[in-house]
Motif scaffolding. Sequence first.
Motif, PDB file in Angstrom:
ATOM      1  N   ASN B  46       2.727   1.021 -10.191  1.00  0.00           N
ATOM      2  CA  ASN B  46       2.705  -0.411 -10.517  1.00  0.00           C
ATOM      3  C   ASN B  46       2.958  -0.601 -12.007  1.00  0.00           C
ATOM      4  N   GLU B  47       3.894   0.192 -12.579  1.00  0.00           N
ATOM      5  CA  GLU B  47       4.034   0.113 -14.038  1.00  0.00           C
ATOM      6  C   GLU B  47       5.038  -0.951 -14.480  1.00  0.00           C
ATOM      7  N   ASP B  48       5.689  -1.635 -13.536  1.00  0.00           N
ATOM      8  CA  ASP B  48       6.570  -2.756 -13.854  1.00  0.00           C
ATOM      9  C   ASP B  48       7.779  -2.392 -14.710  1.00  0.00           C
ATOM     10  N   HIS B  64       6.624  -2.514  -8.624  1.00  0.00           N
ATOM     11  CA  HIS B  64       5.275  -3.093  -8.671  1.00  0.00           C
ATOM     12  C   HIS B  64       4.606  -2.949  -7.311  1.00  0.00           C
ATOM     13  N   HIS B  65       3.274  -3.154  -7.248  1.00  0.00           N
ATOM     14  CA  HIS B  65       2.595  -3.045  -5.954  1.00  0.00           C
ATOM     15  C   HIS B  65       2.947  -4.242  -5.080  1.00  0.00           C
ATOM     16  N   ARG B  67       0.846  -4.873  -2.200  1.00  0.00           N
ATOM     17  CA  ARG B  67      -0.275  -4.911  -1.249  1.00  0.00           C
ATOM     18  C   ARG B  67      -0.586  -6.355  -0.846  1.00  0.00           C
ATOM     19  N   TYR B  69       1.312  -8.549   0.467  1.00  0.00           N
ATOM     20  CA  TYR B  69       2.391  -9.528   0.366  1.00  0.00           C
ATOM     21  C   TYR B  69       2.930  -9.844   1.749  1.00  0.00           C
ATOM     22  N   LYS B  77       6.458 -13.841   0.593  1.00  0.00           N
ATOM     23  CA  LYS B  77       5.856 -13.754  -0.739  1.00  0.00           C
ATOM     24  C   LYS B  77       6.871 -13.270  -1.779  1.00  0.00           C
ATOM     25  N   LYS B  91       9.797 -14.569 -14.038  1.00  0.00           N
ATOM     26  CA  LYS B  91      10.466 -13.559 -14.866  1.00  0.00           C
ATOM     27  C   LYS B  91      11.019 -12.405 -14.017  1.00  0.00           C
TER      28      LYS B  91
END
Lengths: 196, 147
Positions: B46-48, B64-65, B67, B69, B77, B91
């Motif tokens: 999940n470090e984007d 990203h995660h 979970r 969604y 989502k 963004k």
Amino acid sequence: MWSLAKEYWGVIRRPSVHFSLGFLTFGGFIAGIIFWGGFNTALEITNTEAFCVSCHEMYDNVYQELKPTIHYTNRSGVRATCPACHVPHEWTNKIARKMQASKEVWGKIFGTINTREKFLAMRRELAEREWARLKANNSLECRNCHDFGYMDFTRQSPRAASAHEEFLVSGEKTCIDCHKGIAHELPDMTGVPGWQ
Amino acid sequence: MKTYAFIIALTTAAAAAWAAEPIATLRGPTPLVEQGAAPTMPKVSNEDLRRLRNYPEQPPTIPHHIRGYQIDLNANKCLSCHSRRATVDSKAPMVSITHFMNRDGQFLASVSPRRYFCTQCHVTQQVTRPLVGNDFIDIDSVLSDQN
């Protein structure tokens, strides 16, 4: 009949001869405490999750959906119960919410959502009531547990930190604007701002 | 009699040796009747940080995660951040134009139904060591090696 009523009225009006004014005042005070306490206890019981899910309407649908989410089970073991998100903790709000809850008793009696199909059909309406409530009180229930004043943005994921920094700190948006559907499944979202 | 005993002893020894020999299977060396310890579940990365694509047609992996969604008939989502109108606030990179094309190459007004279920093509990555190695070489390396 009328004379009988007049007679009783006379009895009630007649000043007490057996009890002192002090006793009556004190007794009234005690009785008040007992009733007040009983009222509070009744509110306390209706404020538990066990009470909420005692209705199958709540148990079969929303409760089952809550179970796999982060608010039911997570690494820290702190959990949010139904009343934590749905009943305001402040006293005045609490009463206002309880008055509205009478509508649910009405719904129970007339079976507005007593089957899965009826529930799904009405879900959007119910969800909208909740969104409106949370929007109006600036997501009070969320903030009872998550105070953004104590959020360490550097410990959040960059995606979360940038969203919170831009929209939360400025007060432009509230939790429910971005975090819909965190506890239950979402209804048909067509037309909801930000969704399609 | 003696020979029989000898044969039995020999076969038992052979069987024992055979049984002791570890045979690699997917379920590991744990005997059938026992329940082996489950391997730990790796965390979702999940470090984007958007990742390199190995070739232009590759669906990029999700940085990203995701979970919880929801992607179904009622709600998507992913599109609440990646749709054309959502990207200013979120963004997030907009879904590319290919996501609006139907199979005849026509551009639709919104995301095509065949691209609606994002996780059919886009997946998250986990923080773990790969189980098998990978010696994929991208086209640029192949071309530069030829010179």
